[in-house]
Write a protein that holds these residues in place. Structure first.
Motif, mmCIF file in Angstrom:
data_model
loop_
_atom_site.group_PDB
_atom_site.id
_atom_site.type_symbol
_atom_site.label_atom_id
_atom_site.label_comp_id
_atom_site.label_asym_id
_atom_site.label_seq_id
_atom_site.Cartn_x
_atom_site.Cartn_y
_atom_site.Cartn_z
ATOM 1 N N LEU A 37 -8.934 5.851 6.402
ATOM 2 C CA LEU A 37 -7.872 5.505 5.464
ATOM 3 C C LEU A 37 -7.995 4.052 5.009
ATOM 4 C CD1 LEU A 37 -4.896 7.351 7.204
ATOM 5 C CD2 LEU A 37 -5.891 7.918 4.978
ATOM 6 N N GLU A 38 -8.339 3.144 5.919
ATOM 7 C CA GLU A 38 -8.521 1.748 5.531
ATOM 8 C C GLU A 38 -9.677 1.598 4.541
ATOM 9 O OE1 GLU A 38 -7.037 -0.967 5.711
ATOM 10 O OE2 GLU A 38 -5.552 -0.809 7.305
ATOM 11 N N LYS A 39 -10.715 2.402 4.725
ATOM 12 C CA LYS A 39 -11.850 2.360 3.795
ATOM 13 C C LYS A 39 -11.405 2.773 2.399
ATOM 14 C CE LYS A 39 -16.624 3.969 3.361
ATOM 15 N NZ LYS A 39 -17.702 4.793 3.980
ATOM 16 N N ALA A 40 -10.570 3.851 2.342
ATOM 17 C CA ALA A 40 -10.051 4.297 1.052
ATOM 18 C C ALA A 40 -9.115 3.258 0.451
ATOM 19 C CB ALA A 40 -9.321 5.634 1.217
ATOM 20 N N ALA A 41 -8.297 2.638 1.296
ATOM 21 C CA ALA A 41 -7.381 1.604 0.814
ATOM 22 C C ALA A 41 -8.156 0.403 0.309
ATOM 23 C CB ALA A 41 -6.419 1.196 1.928
ATOM 24 N N GLY A 42 -9.273 0.065 0.993
ATOM 25 C CA GLY A 42 -10.090 -1.056 0.553
ATOM 26 C C GLY A 42 -10.689 -0.825 -0.819
ATOM 27 N N LYS A 43 -11.091 0.391 -1.084
ATOM 28 C CA LYS A 43 -11.626 0.713 -2.405
ATOM 29 C C LYS A 43 -10.550 0.553 -3.469
ATOM 30 C CE LYS A 43 -15.216 3.937 -0.838
ATOM 31 N NZ LYS A 43 -15.691 5.343 -0.849
ATOM 32 N N LEU A 59 0.837 -1.203 0.000
ATOM 33 C CA LEU A 59 0.000 0.000 0.000
ATOM 34 C C LEU A 59 0.873 1.255 0.000
ATOM 35 C CD1 LEU A 59 -2.835 1.199 0.142
ATOM 36 C CD2 LEU A 59 -2.665 1.092 2.653
ATOM 37 N N GLN A 60 2.000 1.213 0.768
ATOM 38 C CA GLN A 60 2.931 2.335 0.751
ATOM 39 C C GLN A 60 3.467 2.576 -0.662
ATOM 40 O OE1 GLN A 60 4.011 4.555 3.048
ATOM 41 N NE2 GLN A 60 5.533 5.483 1.679
ATOM 42 N N GLN A 61 3.779 1.506 -1.360
ATOM 43 C CA GLN A 61 4.283 1.629 -2.726
ATOM 44 C C GLN A 61 3.188 2.152 -3.658
ATOM 45 O OE1 GLN A 61 7.460 1.081 -3.652
ATOM 46 N NE2 GLN A 61 7.033 1.657 -5.769
ATOM 47 N N SER A 62 1.953 1.722 -3.442
ATOM 48 C CA SER A 62 0.845 2.141 -4.306
ATOM 49 C C SER A 62 0.511 3.611 -4.110
ATOM 50 C CB SER A 62 -0.384 1.278 -4.020
ATOM 51 O OG SER A 62 -1.510 1.744 -4.732
ATOM 52 N N TRP A 63 0.459 4.064 -2.867
ATOM 53 C CA TRP A 63 0.077 5.448 -2.592
ATOM 54 C C TRP A 63 1.259 6.405 -2.645
ATOM 55 C CZ3 TRP A 63 -4.028 5.899 1.889
ATOM 56 C CH2 TRP A 63 -5.208 5.246 1.494
ATOM 57 N N SER A 64 2.461 5.877 -2.452
ATOM 58 C CA SER A 64 3.637 6.750 -2.414
ATOM 59 C C SER A 64 4.837 6.014 -2.993
ATOM 60 C CB SER A 64 3.911 7.194 -0.969
ATOM 61 O OG SER A 64 5.106 7.911 -0.862
ATOM 62 N N LEU A 104 -2.414 12.028 -1.877
ATOM 63 C CA LEU A 104 -3.824 12.377 -1.775
ATOM 64 C C LEU A 104 -4.325 12.113 -0.361
ATOM 65 C CD1 LEU A 104 -5.127 10.890 -5.170
ATOM 66 C CD2 LEU A 104 -4.565 13.288 -4.626
ATOM 67 N N LYS A 105 -3.745 11.118 0.289
ATOM 68 C CA LYS A 105 -4.070 10.773 1.675
ATOM 69 C C LYS A 105 -2.770 10.383 2.368
ATOM 70 C CE LYS A 105 -8.636 8.916 0.481
ATOM 71 N NZ LYS A 105 -8.518 9.167 -0.969
ATOM 72 N N PHE A 106 -2.806 10.368 3.691
ATOM 73 C CA PHE A 106 -1.611 10.004 4.443
ATOM 74 C C PHE A 106 -1.201 8.574 4.098
ATOM 75 C CE2 PHE A 106 -3.437 13.187 7.458
ATOM 76 C CZ PHE A 106 -2.417 14.113 7.341
ATOM 77 N N SER A 107 0.075 8.373 3.815
ATOM 78 C CA SER A 107 0.602 7.046 3.513
ATOM 79 C C SER A 107 0.857 6.296 4.812
ATOM 80 C CB SER A 107 1.913 7.180 2.729
ATOM 81 O OG SER A 107 2.929 7.719 3.584
ATOM 82 N N PRO A 108 1.058 4.970 4.748
ATOM 83 C CA PRO A 108 1.388 4.216 5.967
ATOM 84 C C PRO A 108 2.625 4.747 6.693
ATOM 85 C CG PRO A 108 0.724 2.706 4.238
ATOM 86 C CD PRO A 108 0.792 4.076 3.603
ATOM 87 N N GLU A 156 7.540 13.198 0.922
ATOM 88 C CA GLU A 156 6.107 13.178 0.615
ATOM 89 C C GLU A 156 5.508 14.544 0.963
ATOM 90 O OE1 GLU A 156 5.089 8.495 1.665
ATOM 91 O OE2 GLU A 156 4.879 10.022 3.227
ATOM 92 N N ARG A 157 4.505 14.939 0.155
ATOM 93 C CA ARG A 157 3.837 16.220 0.413
ATOM 94 C C ARG A 157 2.332 16.020 0.240
ATOM 95 N NH1 ARG A 157 7.435 20.963 -2.408
ATOM 96 N NH2 ARG A 157 6.252 22.174 -0.901
ATOM 97 N N CYS A 158 1.575 16.678 1.112
ATOM 98 C CA CYS A 158 0.129 16.674 0.935
ATOM 99 C C CYS A 158 -0.470 17.895 1.619
ATOM 100 C CB CYS A 158 -0.496 15.386 1.469
ATOM 101 S SG CYS A 158 -0.447 15.218 3.265
ATOM 102 N N LYS A 159 -1.730 18.182 1.255
ATOM 103 C CA LYS A 159 -2.446 19.326 1.826
ATOM 104 C C LYS A 159 -3.728 18.816 2.476
ATOM 105 C CE LYS A 159 -4.220 23.953 0.779
ATOM 106 N NZ LYS A 159 -5.460 23.769 1.549
ATOM 107 N N THR A 160 -3.960 19.234 3.720
ATOM 108 C CA THR A 160 -5.186 18.899 4.444
ATOM 109 C C THR A 160 -5.752 20.184 5.044
ATOM 110 O OG1 THR A 160 -4.124 18.537 6.592
ATOM 111 C CG2 THR A 160 -4.166 16.676 5.054
ATOM 112 N N ARG A 161 -6.833 20.029 5.807
ATOM 113 C CA ARG A 161 -7.405 21.195 6.465
ATOM 114 C C ARG A 161 -6.432 21.811 7.475
ATOM 115 N NH1 ARG A 161 -13.056 18.893 8.579
ATOM 116 N NH2 ARG A 161 -11.673 17.097 8.897
#
Length: 871
Positions: free
Chosen positions: A856-862, A635-640, A822-826, A651-656
């Motif tokens: 995050l697990e829900k997003a990873a499951g999708k 999952l780390q490799q897939s998302w990052s 897009l989301k926090f990585s592991p 890694e860079r991301c933007k949140t609230r």
């Protein structure tokens, strides 16, 4: 060549002892081994022969392979050869004691008082059974006043003591005459002293003993150490090669490095959880692994459960006992803050086999003598390869026996660390200990100790201390400053008579003549400076141990906390005693926290972790631990990206919350703490921006409300090592950190007095005194060498400056892998959680983390579902 075929040593440098008597004594020792059902190892015979040849050296062997007898029996052979034959039967086990035993000829230095009693037993047994008419005693802080008073007139033939007690002996005027026949100093567990101020203290004491007797032989015992050659040089002093004609002069003798049994088999495995969270955070598994651990303990006849902190020891002991209340009295806990009597009871329980399991810290890492346990467990990452090896040796604690250590991870990434540590151990990649140099606070204390004792000539003592590794580069200017400081207090304290401790007499000798100054100095000898501690005691009962004052400052009467395996309620604090009563179960009860729990990932283990991640990035998951985290890393490799060798992942991301930057240098939490502050400062010098930061052993996070110009900063020298000292001083609370470190330096150098026994100063009083001195030196004596030392120690010890410089060099040459998220990585998730931990209560914090994990697990499951359909 077998051990029996080793060449005999040349005749030792005692004309009255013939080679025939040495040979006869050696046969007695070999016969004694056979009576025990043993056979001397080759390395043990090598050590005996080297000692009898008048040589010094270091014995390097695994725990439980016979180092003690290797160092000890050479001098026993020598003693037997010199002793007149007894008329009584040689088969008698009863010891023959003469009114007059030989004067002191052996000093055995141990790093822990707890080891003294065990060492005493190990040394006394062959002395008694071989009917060697020697007295063998210990002298530590635990020694009774009756024995100490008797030892003032005559020390035993063999003295087991600590570096602190040896320093105290050197502050006496008659010690040189009592050590006139001293032939051997053995420094046990040298790897524990090396790289510490207690090690420097030991070096300085050895230099004095060698001055009194240039033919003194010195042997060290060490295990699990990477830089063993350097360790020997530090122990024996800088080596000046000489011709073979001078071999009999120990100051010029060759150094002998003896390696012990290497065939010891060690198995490292893990208790792998049934499910692995793909978004782990530090400690999140925690006690969830307790049922599996309890089951494993139940399978073993005996075990040790090692933790990395005293707080963890208290917590895991309570958890195990709650799961198995019928084990009450069969399990125990052991750490350095528990009362000595309780620790003795635990150690005796291990010796007799009456205890099934003991939850402990490094207090049982070292050579406390007890029967080998079936299994050893390690809670969490060992953080270092050598530490894992040392603890593993506590099972199968004898030659040829299998040692087994089972690791219990507290988060998923620790499974990677366990796999990496096992591989590094198998490849022999052990951590070294960096020796300290020019610890002027220790040298200042030592100079005053010698002045309290026999006094010294400044030129002679300078030459003496320069014969140590720690002070070999001491300059004339530094020495002149120390002499001025101990006689007048230096530039800032010249007007205060309390700091004029040493006087120069008419003969030019430096002496302490004021008996009050001498007494206060003797009470202050030592280099271990910790937070002020308070005694914990029942209102009407036993003493439990000590807890740090900083923890008790946050506890109110009626509050409950776990201590020494018991749940207690604070009644009141009276003077230096915490009075408590037994209490009933309360889930909100606190666990004391002690200083020193922040143990970073070692350089060797961090490198091994990167090696395992590199293999994972290529799809290689070859052992149970790596297979368990395969889904997480995929999952780390897939998302990052999974970082590989010679890569720097950013890694860079933007949140609230704002704009997040995550960097992964894999240099340990102390270095990352310094780097995050350094980078935040340097970027803020280019644009007005404020950062929040967090760090762990793998990397760090920078969070800002606006996007940081990171690429531009890197191009303009963000990773440069130039002006690093100045930049770090500007970016961290250097004054406050410096004051904290100066407290240690000031205590060791004798600038503050902590009070007399029974009337100790509080931590607040000591901090106020050292803080005032720090401000005085900074404002009126900025070139004060002790002030400069404390500032340097902040960089070297609290931020690991050299490792930071190495990391910056690596970052300049690494390939940078930029990954937008897009989301926090592991890998980023635990860093984000670490920052939140500082802001939220434990209950709301845990709830919030769970919700984020579920999202995050829900997003990873999708993503998993989409990938499955695509395949």
């Amino acid at each position: 060549m077998s051990s029996l075929e080793l060449s005999e040593p040349t005749e030792i440098d005692h004309p009255k002892v013939s080679a025939n008597k040495i040979a006869t004594a050696r046969r007695q020792v070999v016969d004694w081994f056979q009576q025990q059902g043993w056979k001397p190892f080759r390395f043990q015979r090598q050590a005996w022969n080297a000692y009898l040849d008048g040589e010094s050296g270091l014995i390097h062997a695994s725990t439980g392979t016979g180092k003690t007898l290797a160092a000890w029996m050479g001098v026993v052979i020598e003693g037997l050869a010199e002793q007149k034959t007894l008329k009584s039967s040689s088969s008698s086990k009863k010891r023959t004691v003469r009114k007059q035993t030989p004067p002191t000829r052996v000093l055995w230095l141990t790093p822990l008082r707890a080891l003294a009693a065990d060492t005493l037993g190990a040394l006394t047994r062959p002395v008694d059974e071989l009917q060697l008419r020697w007295s063998v005693e210990s002298r530590t802080g635990d020694t009774s006043s009756t024995i100490r008073n008797r030892q003032r007139s005559q020390l035993p033939t063999v003295l087991v003591t600590t570096p602190e007690s040896l320093s105290l002996l050197l502050s006496r005027t008659d010690t040189q005459s009592q050590f006139a026949d001293l032939r051997l100093v053995i420094v046990d567990e040298w790897h524990e002293l090396l790289g510490t101020k207690r090690g420097v203290q030991t070096e300085l004491c050895l230099a004095r003993l060698r001055k009194w007797n240039p033919k003194l032989r010195t042997w060290g015992l060490s295990a699990t150490l990477g830089n063993i050659d350097e360790a020997m040089e530090v122990l024996l002093g800088p080596h000046n090669p000489s011709s073979i004609e001078n071999k009999k002069d120990n100051s010029a003798a060759s150094r002998v490095l003896i390696s012990g049994v290497k065939s010891k088999k060690i198995t490292v495995d893990s208790l792998i959880p049934d499910t692995i969270d793909r978004f782990p955070w530090a400690g999140h598994l925690g006690l969830r692994n307790a049922p599996a651990l309890v089951a494993a303990i139940e399978e073993a006849a005996s075990s040790l459960v090692f933790t990395n902190t005293r707080s963890q020891t208290e917590l895991w002991y309570r958890t195990i006992l709650a799961a198995k209340p019928e084990w009450a009295g069969k399990i125990a806990l052991h750490h350095g803050s528990i009362d000595r009597s309780t620790r003795d009871w635990v150690e005796n329980g291990l010796r007799t086999g009456s205890l099934k399991s003991v939850v402990c810290t490094s207090s049982l890492d070292l050579g406390v003598d007890f029967s080998p346990v079936d299994r050893v467990f390690q809670i969490g990452s060992p953080k270092g390869v050598a530490r894992l090896l040392q603890r593993a040796g506590r099972s199968g604690h004898s030659p040829g026996k299998l040692s087994r250590i089972t690791c219990v991870p507290t988060n998923a990434f620790e499974l990677v660390e366990i796999a990496a540590a096992r591989e590094a151990m198998e490849e022999g990649h052990l951590e070294g200990r960096t020796p300290l140099t020019n610890s002027l606070d220790v040298l200042t204390q030592h100079a005053i100790s010698i002045a309290v004792g026999s006094g010294f000539d400044s030129f002679d003592l300078l030459n003496e201390v320069r014969n140590t590794y720690a002070c070999q580069s001491l300059s004339d200017e530094q020495w002149a400053w120390i002499l001025d400081f101990i006689t007048s207090g230096g530039d800032a304290l010249r007007a205060y008579p309390d700091y004029h401790k040493v006087i120069v007499d008419e003969e030019g000798f430096y002496r302490v003549t004021d008996q009050q100054i001498a007494r206060r100095h003797r009470l202050s000898i030592g280099t271990i400076v910790s937070d002020a501690s308070l005694t914990v005691q029942f209102m009407k009962g036993a003493r439990l141990g000590t807890v740090e004052e900083s923890f008790m400052a946050k506890v109110n009467p009626g509050d409950q906390f776990f201590f020494a395996g018991r749940l207690v309620e604070l009644v009141k604090i009276h003077e230096s005693t915490v009075l408590v009563r037994k209490s009933k179960h309360n889930e909100k009860a606190q666990v004391p926290r002690w200083m020193g729990g922040r143990m970073p990932l070692s350089t060797e283990l961090a490198s091994a972790v990167l090696k395992k991640l590199d293999a994972a990035a290529q799809g290689q998951f070859e052992n149970p631990e790596m297979k368990a985290v395969q889904s997480l890393l995929e999952l780390q490799q897939s998302w990052s990206h999974v970082p590989r060798k010679n890569e720097l992942l950013i890694e860079r991301c933007k949140t609230r919350e704002g704009h997040h930057v995550f960097m992964y240098p894999f240099a340990g939490r102390l270095v990352h703490e310094g780097l995050s502050s350094l980078f935040a400062y340097r970027i803020s010098q280019r644009v007005p921006i404020t950062f929040s930061m967090s760090n762990n052993d793998y990397g760090f996070e920078l969070l800002s409300s606006s996007e940081a110009p990171l690429e531009e900063a890197i191009l303009n020298g963000l990773f440069d090592a130039d002006s690093i000292d100045e930049d770090i001083s500007n970016c961290i609370n250097a004054v406050e950190m410096g004051k904290r470190q100066f407290r240690e330096v000031a205590n060791i150098a004798g600038l503050v007095f902590n009070g007399y026994p029974g009337n100790r100063k509080t931590a607040r009083q000591v901090q106020a005194s050292t803080g005032l001195l720090y401000d005085v030196f900074k404002n009126y004596d900025p070139n004060n060498l002790l002030l400069k030392q404390s500032q340097q120690e902040v960089l070297e010890r609290q931020l690991e400056k050299q490792r930071m410089l190495d990391t910056l060099q690596s970052m300049r040459t690494c390939k940078i892998i930029w990954k937008p998220l897009l989301k926090f990585s592991p890998m980023s998730f635990p860093l984000m959680v670490s920052r939140l931990r500082e802001r939220l209560s434990s209950e709301s914090f845990a709830d919030r983390v769970r919700r984020m994990q579920e999202s995050l697990e829900k997003a990873a499951g999708k993503d998993d579902t989409r990938e499955g359909k695509a395949n």
